[in-house]
Design an enzyme around this catalytic site. Structure first.
Site, PDB file in Angstrom:
ATOM      1  CD  GLU A 256      -2.994  -1.068   0.290  1.00 32.62           C
ATOM      2  OE1 GLU A 256      -3.164   0.012  -0.319  1.00 32.62           O
ATOM      3  OE2 GLU A 256      -3.692  -2.074   0.082  1.00 32.62           O
ATOM      4  CB  CYS A 290      -1.899   7.076   1.087  1.00 29.32           C
ATOM      5  SG  CYS A 290      -3.172   6.120   1.908  1.00 29.32           S
TER       6      CYS A 290
HETATM    7  P1  NAP Z   1       8.102   5.272   4.780  1.00 28.44           P
HETATM    8  O1  NAP Z   1       9.204   6.205   5.014  1.00 28.44           O
HETATM    9  O2  NAP Z   1       8.090   4.482   3.532  1.00 28.44           O
HETATM   10  O3  NAP Z   1       8.050   4.329   6.063  1.00 28.44           O
HETATM   11  C1  NAP Z   1       7.082   3.326   6.229  1.00 28.44           C
HETATM   12  C2  NAP Z   1       7.629   2.232   7.115  1.00 28.44           C
HETATM   13  O4  NAP Z   1       8.758   1.630   6.477  1.00 28.44           O
HETATM   14  C3  NAP Z   1       8.130   2.706   8.472  1.00 28.44           C
HETATM   15  O5  NAP Z   1       7.864   1.703   9.425  1.00 28.44           O
HETATM   16  C4  NAP Z   1       9.626   2.842   8.243  1.00 28.44           C
HETATM   17  O6  NAP Z   1      10.399   2.708   9.419  1.00 28.44           O
HETATM   18  C5  NAP Z   1       9.891   1.675   7.334  1.00 28.44           C
HETATM   19  N1  NAP Z   1      11.087   1.821   6.504  1.00 28.44           N
HETATM   20  C6  NAP Z   1      11.706   2.961   6.104  1.00 28.44           C
HETATM   21  N2  NAP Z   1      12.781   2.654   5.334  1.00 28.44           N
HETATM   22  C7  NAP Z   1      12.824   1.303   5.242  1.00 28.44           C
HETATM   23  C8  NAP Z   1      13.690   0.383   4.577  1.00 28.44           C
HETATM   24  N3  NAP Z   1      14.726   0.776   3.855  1.00 28.44           N
HETATM   25  N4  NAP Z   1      13.427  -0.930   4.713  1.00 28.44           N
HETATM   26  C9  NAP Z   1      12.389  -1.362   5.447  1.00 28.44           C
HETATM   27  N5  NAP Z   1      11.539  -0.544   6.091  1.00 28.44           N
HETATM   28  C10 NAP Z   1      11.744   0.774   5.995  1.00 28.44           C
HETATM   29  O7  NAP Z   1       6.667   6.001   4.795  1.00 28.44           O
HETATM   30  P2  NAP Z   1       6.106   7.022   5.861  1.00 28.44           P
HETATM   31  O8  NAP Z   1       6.805   8.313   5.670  1.00 28.44           O
HETATM   32  O9  NAP Z   1       6.083   6.396   7.213  1.00 28.44           O
HETATM   33  O10 NAP Z   1       4.575   7.130   5.405  1.00 28.44           O
HETATM   34  C11 NAP Z   1       4.137   8.004   4.440  1.00 28.44           C
HETATM   35  C12 NAP Z   1       3.948   7.286   3.111  1.00 28.44           C
HETATM   36  O11 NAP Z   1       3.057   6.187   3.298  1.00 28.44           O
HETATM   37  C13 NAP Z   1       3.277   8.154   2.059  1.00 28.44           C
HETATM   38  O12 NAP Z   1       3.905   7.972   0.826  1.00 28.44           O
HETATM   39  C14 NAP Z   1       1.843   7.624   2.020  1.00 28.44           C
HETATM   40  O13 NAP Z   1       1.178   7.863   0.814  1.00 28.44           O
HETATM   41  C15 NAP Z   1       2.053   6.183   2.280  1.00 28.44           C
HETATM   42  N6  NAP Z   1       0.822   5.568   2.788  1.00 28.44           N
HETATM   43  C16 NAP Z   1       0.140   4.720   1.953  1.00 28.44           C
HETATM   44  C17 NAP Z   1      -1.046   4.148   2.390  1.00 28.44           C
HETATM   45  C18 NAP Z   1      -1.824   3.230   1.504  1.00 28.44           C
HETATM   46  O14 NAP Z   1      -2.681   2.523   2.038  1.00 28.44           O
HETATM   47  N7  NAP Z   1      -1.586   3.181   0.204  1.00 28.44           N
HETATM   48  C19 NAP Z   1      -1.530   4.430   3.672  1.00 28.44           C
HETATM   49  C20 NAP Z   1      -0.795   5.289   4.493  1.00 28.44           C
HETATM   50  C21 NAP Z   1       0.392   5.845   4.029  1.00 28.44           C
HETATM   51  P3  NAP Z   1      11.029   4.000  10.157  1.00 28.44           P
HETATM   52  O15 NAP Z   1       9.888   4.841  10.553  1.00 28.44           O
HETATM   53  O16 NAP Z   1      11.740   3.414  11.296  1.00 28.44           O
HETATM   54  O17 NAP Z   1      11.911   4.662   9.155  1.00 28.44           O
END
Ligand code: NAP
Length: 483
Positions: A256, A290
């Site tokens: 997602e 999102c």
């Molecule tokens: P993110 O930076 O991608 O982080 C999401 C999760 O992944 C966090 O738990 C993060 O941990 C972890 N993570 C980061 N780098 C990683 C890596 N290299 N390997 C494995 N895990 C890793 O996203 P975010 O900033 O938290 O959330 C915002 C994004 O989520 C937006 O783009 C939004 O559109 C998307 N989103 C999508 C949906 C959907 O249903 N489509 C719903 C909600 C949000 P850490 O926090 O420890 O870095």
């Protein structure tokens, strides 16, 4: 120093039904984005801790999968009831660590709890199929089995709902899980664990491993043969990295990812209803969603009326600490997110956008950005291509349906879209033409536990919620039978 609202919330790792510190003693701080003060320090799991969590999930799998669907369903139903009972406390924790207003946080907790209720009902409706092989005369028996240990990785914008949207269907399917929450907002899940335990979730079925070393620990778990599915919600950028890693062991991905939703208002729309819908689609979670409306396409005949009404509604919202009464707009989650929003607005203004309200980034403390409405937005502006993830409505105009559909589809993302028109034939026709996994037709909210949530193109793979959500955690087996 622990904030009074999270006193009593365990801050260690939850592995095999026990709270335990990180094996190297590591911890990290969690901040309140409204005050920039530390509210708690949480254990930071190491690779070794995460492998212990996979051991626990793997050990618990057989007994959990062996429970009757009804027994699993009743545990999920109790989780729903307890979560609703504890809703106010959980909502305060969400606000404290994420910044969103209490009203938004209460909405999130109610939505998050619904995934337990919905999947309690889905657990007992996982069906198979029996048919006649057309040529051989054999019977084709199709059965669905739990896929195995599920690795769940969740973001900070909905710390409760993005987790329950995965935990509940995984448990309904008979899988056990290891969850890695976002480092900005781990406390909500820390507070959810005792609720799951009280609901009857046995040791090892749900394991929680907050970690500052997210890349390292997630990749180590993905390389473990016992992990059979990764369900990730977060940015497209990280999703891409995880898809590559999942390829190594052919782990099933459920992704997602990001969005860039168009919000389309036709000239025959009920403008008042369109503004109501736009306020929800834009301002739920201060735009940190999102599904947030990112690009407004408003027919030229009604764009003045729509923009003025939107600006007056946005200007009336009270900004402040989300825990205070009457506050509708809390801080953004951290300085990077706030600075990105500020830079996107500055870029749009430099390209000719007009500010109808907002646009001035206040001094701290707190990562606040005011509700902002921009008109005359140049289509080449960065905020047209990128997720704003903040309270900024960027309005462009259109005159022809074909031109507008082409603009709406000119994005690498395809998560949500919104259409306002009183002509339902036109609404359904345009909905079909939009490259989006979800469309709100005369509605500013598409999220519903009973509906399949997910995107097309670079917004993701798979669906959560609805009947589809549980399928991500099931393996199909077919038996060819003669009798
Ligand atoms: P993110 O930076 O991608 O982080 C999401 C999760 O992944 C966090 O738990 C993060 O941990 C972890 N993570 C980061 N780098 C990683 C890596 N290299 N390997 C494995 N895990 C890793 O996203 P975010 O900033 O938290 O959330 C915002 C994004 O989520 C937006 O783009 C939004 O559109 C998307 N989103 C999508 C949906 C959907 O249903 N489509 C719903 C909600 C949000 P850490 O926090 O420890 O870095």
């Amino acid at each position: 120093m622990t904030h009074p609202l999270v006193e009593g919330v365990a801050t260690d790792l939850w592995i095999d039904g026990q709270w335990c510190p990180a094996s190297d003693g590591g911890r990290f701080d969690v901040d309140d984005p409204a005050t920039e003060q530390v509210i708690a320090s949480v254990a930071s799991a190491t690779v070794e801790d995460c492998i212990l969590a996979v051991d626990a999930a793997s050990k618990a799998l057989k007994a959990w999968a062996g429970l009757t669907p009804r027994a699993r369903g009743e545990i999920l139903r109790r989780a729903y009831e307890l979560m609703v009972q504890e809703g106010e406390k959980l909502a305060q924790i969400v606000t404290l660590e994420n910044g969103k207003s209490l009203a938004d946080a209460r909405g999130e907790i109610a939505y998050a709890a619904e995934f337990f209720r919905w999947n309690a009902e889905e657990a007992v409706r996982i069906s198979g199929q029996l048919s006649h092989a057309p040529s051989s005369g054999a019977r084709i028996l199709v059965n669905h089995k739990p896929i195995g240990v599920a690795l769940l990785v969740t973001p900070w914008n909905f710390p409760a709902a993005m987790a329950t949207r995965k935990i509940a269907p995984a448990l309904a399917a008979g899988c056990t899980v290891v969850i890695k929450p976002a480092s900005a907002t781990p406390l909500t899940l820390q507070a959810l664990i005792p609720i799951l335990t009280a609901a009857g979730v046995p040791a090892g079925v749900v394991n929680l491993v907050p970690s500052r070393a997210s890349g390292k620990v997630v990749s180590a778990m993905l390389m473990d043969d016992r992990v059979r599915v990764i369900s990730f919600t977060g940015s497209t950028e990280v999703g891409r990295v995880l898809l590559r890693q999942a390829a190594e062991k052919i782990v099933r991905p459920a992704m997602e990812l990001g969005g860039n939703a168009p919000f389309i208002v036709f000239e025959d729309a009920d403008i008042e209803a369109a503004v109501d819908g736009a306020m929800i689609a834009k301002m739920r979670n201060m735009g940190e969603a999102c599904t947030a409306a990112n690009r407004f396409y408003v027919h030229a005949a009604v764009s003045d009326a729509f923009s003025r009404a939107m600006a007056s509604r946005m200007a009336a919202l009270k900004m402040g600490n989300g825990l205070e009464d009457g506050v509708a707009v809390g801080p953004l989650v951290n300085a990077d997110t706030r600075d990105k929003v500020r830079d996107l607005v500055n870029d749009a203004v430099a390209r000719g956008a007009k500010i109808l309200t907002g646009g001035e980034c206040p001094n701290g403390p707190g990562f606040f950005y005011p509700p902002t409405v921009l008109t005359h937005v140049d289509p080449e502006s960065d905020l047209v291509r990128e997720e704003i993830f903040g309270p900024v409505a960027a309005i462009q105009t259109f005159t022809s349906e074909d031109e507008m559909v082409a603009l709406a589809n000119a994005s690498e993302y395809g998560l949500a879209s919104y259409i306002y028109t009183q002509d339902l034939t036109r609404g359904l026709r345009v909905a079909e033409r939009l490259e989006a996994g979800m469309v709100g037709l005369n509605r500013g909210l598409v999220s519903d536990p009973a509906a399949p949530f997910g995107g097309v193109k670079q917004s993701g793979l798979g669906r959560e919620g609805g009947h589809e959500g549980v399928l991500e955690f099931l393996e199909t087996q077919y038996v060819s039978v003669s009798w």
